[in-house]
Scaffold this active site. Structure first.
Site, PDB file in Angstrom:
ATOM      1  N   ASP A   1      46.389   5.648  58.398  1.00 45.00           N
ATOM      2  CA  ASP A   1      46.820   4.279  58.563  1.00 45.00           C
ATOM      3  C   ASP A   1      46.036   3.276  58.135  1.00 45.00           C
ATOM      4  OD1 ASP A   1      44.859   5.151  60.295  1.00 45.00           O
ATOM      5  OD2 ASP A   1      44.960   3.320  61.557  1.00 45.00           O
TER       6      ASP A   1
ATOM      7  N   GLU B   1      43.699   5.592  63.322  1.00 47.76           N
ATOM      8  CA  GLU B   1      42.316   5.526  63.434  1.00 47.76           C
ATOM      9  C   GLU B   1      41.867   3.883  63.441  1.00 47.76           C
ATOM     10  OE1 GLU B   1      37.912   4.772  61.563  1.00 47.76           O
ATOM     11  OE2 GLU B   1      40.083   3.776  61.221  1.00 47.76           O
TER      12      GLU B   1
END
Length: 378
Positions: free
Chosen positions: A78, A145
């Site tokens: 991400d 994350e």
């Protein structure tokens, strides 16, 4: 494809160029996950996905290399979706627009997503390589994350066979980091009483923009300006010259980004000349203060439609006081390692909704007691 795919090494940059076209904000990693799996399948590599959404791809040792214990290379799929207010960009479908500037690869008006897209690209390039001598490898791609490491926290037990892991999320070329700072945040909620705006009142929109921002961990020591703090300072200073009321205040988008922009809606019952003059003086002083670090610092003050309500005097003052008083920046440096930031704060976001101000302060420290202390301070 863009010019990025022509950079060297072409295998790595070709993947990164493709990654720039794939929406992959936190909790929206399905399309980038599919791309990773497609590369693994094309190369005939063993792969699996756990219940959290993390992916592991396994590549045997290169020909001629004696088999050894595997090494895991980890990155996250991400990215932080952040853009300047005036930029027309839909992170759900629009590709990132790259540009070159003095030897660096940057994005145009948005985050680039090299955190951690470049780690993903490096892993994919190594998965496909035929000329790199290596032992057995496991490529771990974690999800989500940026909003709290939830992918790593939900990693399925036994998912990895490797007992050693290298994380590909460092920020400095040629450096290997051992350990990291812990992170924690504080969410603040301030009740705001309001009252009807005075009849005939005039409203003005104040927008502060052009700041460099950056990552609240890696860039906090650079002493870049925080848009929330600057706007609150300017408004508090102008309030000493002409009375006005706040109707709205907001700034920042992400918990781990230093705010680049902030805006407010102010309401005056009298002429606006004195207010604009006072506010401009405050902003000019801030530009002089932060000029060497913020060369593109700018603002816009323009007439706006008057709102039906404004903050009551006490609520107006409490909000400005709170934003002004909350800590931001380096809190302390390490006693053991020269120039290492030990503890820091980032006044990340301020917004108003449903009669409340909602603020988030992101804190980091490599010492647990110091992190607890700064949390208590906030």
């Amino acid at each position: 494809m863009t010019f990025v795919s022509e950079l060297s090494p072409t295998q790595l940059w070709g993947h990164f160029d493709r990654i720039l076209t794939i929406p992959r904000g936190s909790k929206n990693e399905e399309r980038i996950a599919a791309y990773v799996i497609s590369v693994a399948q094309r190369r005939g590599l063993e792969h699996e996905r756990d219940a959290t959404g993390n992916i592991v791809v396994r590549k045997p040792a290169a020909p001629g290399v004696s088999s050894d214990e595997p090494t895991a290379l980890q990155c996250h799929l991400d990215m932080v979706n952040e853009k300047n207010e005036e930029v027309d960009h839909d992170f759900e479908k629009d590709p990132i627009a790259p540009r070159r500037d003095d030897g660096y690869l940057l994005a145009t008006g948005t985050t680039l997503g090299s955190d951690n897209g470049i780690g993903v690209a490096a892993s994919l390039a190594l998965m496909e390589s035929q000329d790199v001598r290596h032992g057995p490898l496991e490529f771990l791609f974690t999800v989500d994350e940026e909003t709290g490491l939830t992918g790593a926290a939900g990693l399925q037990p036994g998912f990895l066979r490797a007992r050693r892991l290298v994380n590909l999320d460092t920020e400095e070329e040629g450096a290997l980091y051992v350990g990291c700072a812990g992170g924690a945040g504080v969410d603040l909620e301030l009740k705001l009483e309001s009252e009807p705006a005075a009849p005939g009142a005039r409203a003005w929109s104040v927008k502060l923009k052009g700041l460099r921002g950056g990552h609240s961990g890696v860039d906090i020591h650079l002493q870049r300006a925080n848009a929330n703090k600057l706007l609150a300072r300017a408004l508090a200073g102008a309030a000493g010259r002409q009375e006005f009321r706040l109707a709205h205040f907001q700034g920042g988008n992400m918990h781990n980004a230093i705010p680049r922009e902030a805006s407010a809606l102010v309401v005056l019952s009298g002429e606006a000349g004195g207010f604009r003059e006072a506010l401009t003086e405050e902003l000019e002083a801030l530009r002089a203060e932060f000029g060497p670090r913020e060369p593109e610092f700018s603002w816009l003050v323009e007439a706006a439609d008057p709102p039906g309500e404004v903050l009551a005097p006490d609520a107006h003052q409490r909000l400005l006081n709170l934003v002004t008083a909350l800590p931001h920046g380096v809190h302390s440096y390490s006693y053991d390692i020269p120039e290492l930031v030990e503890t820091s704060c980032n006044l990340a976001t301020v917004r108003m909704e449903d009669g409340r101000a909602l603020l988030h302060v992101s804190n980091r420290s490599s010492v647990a007691s110091a992190l607890d202390g700064v949390q208590r301070q906030v």
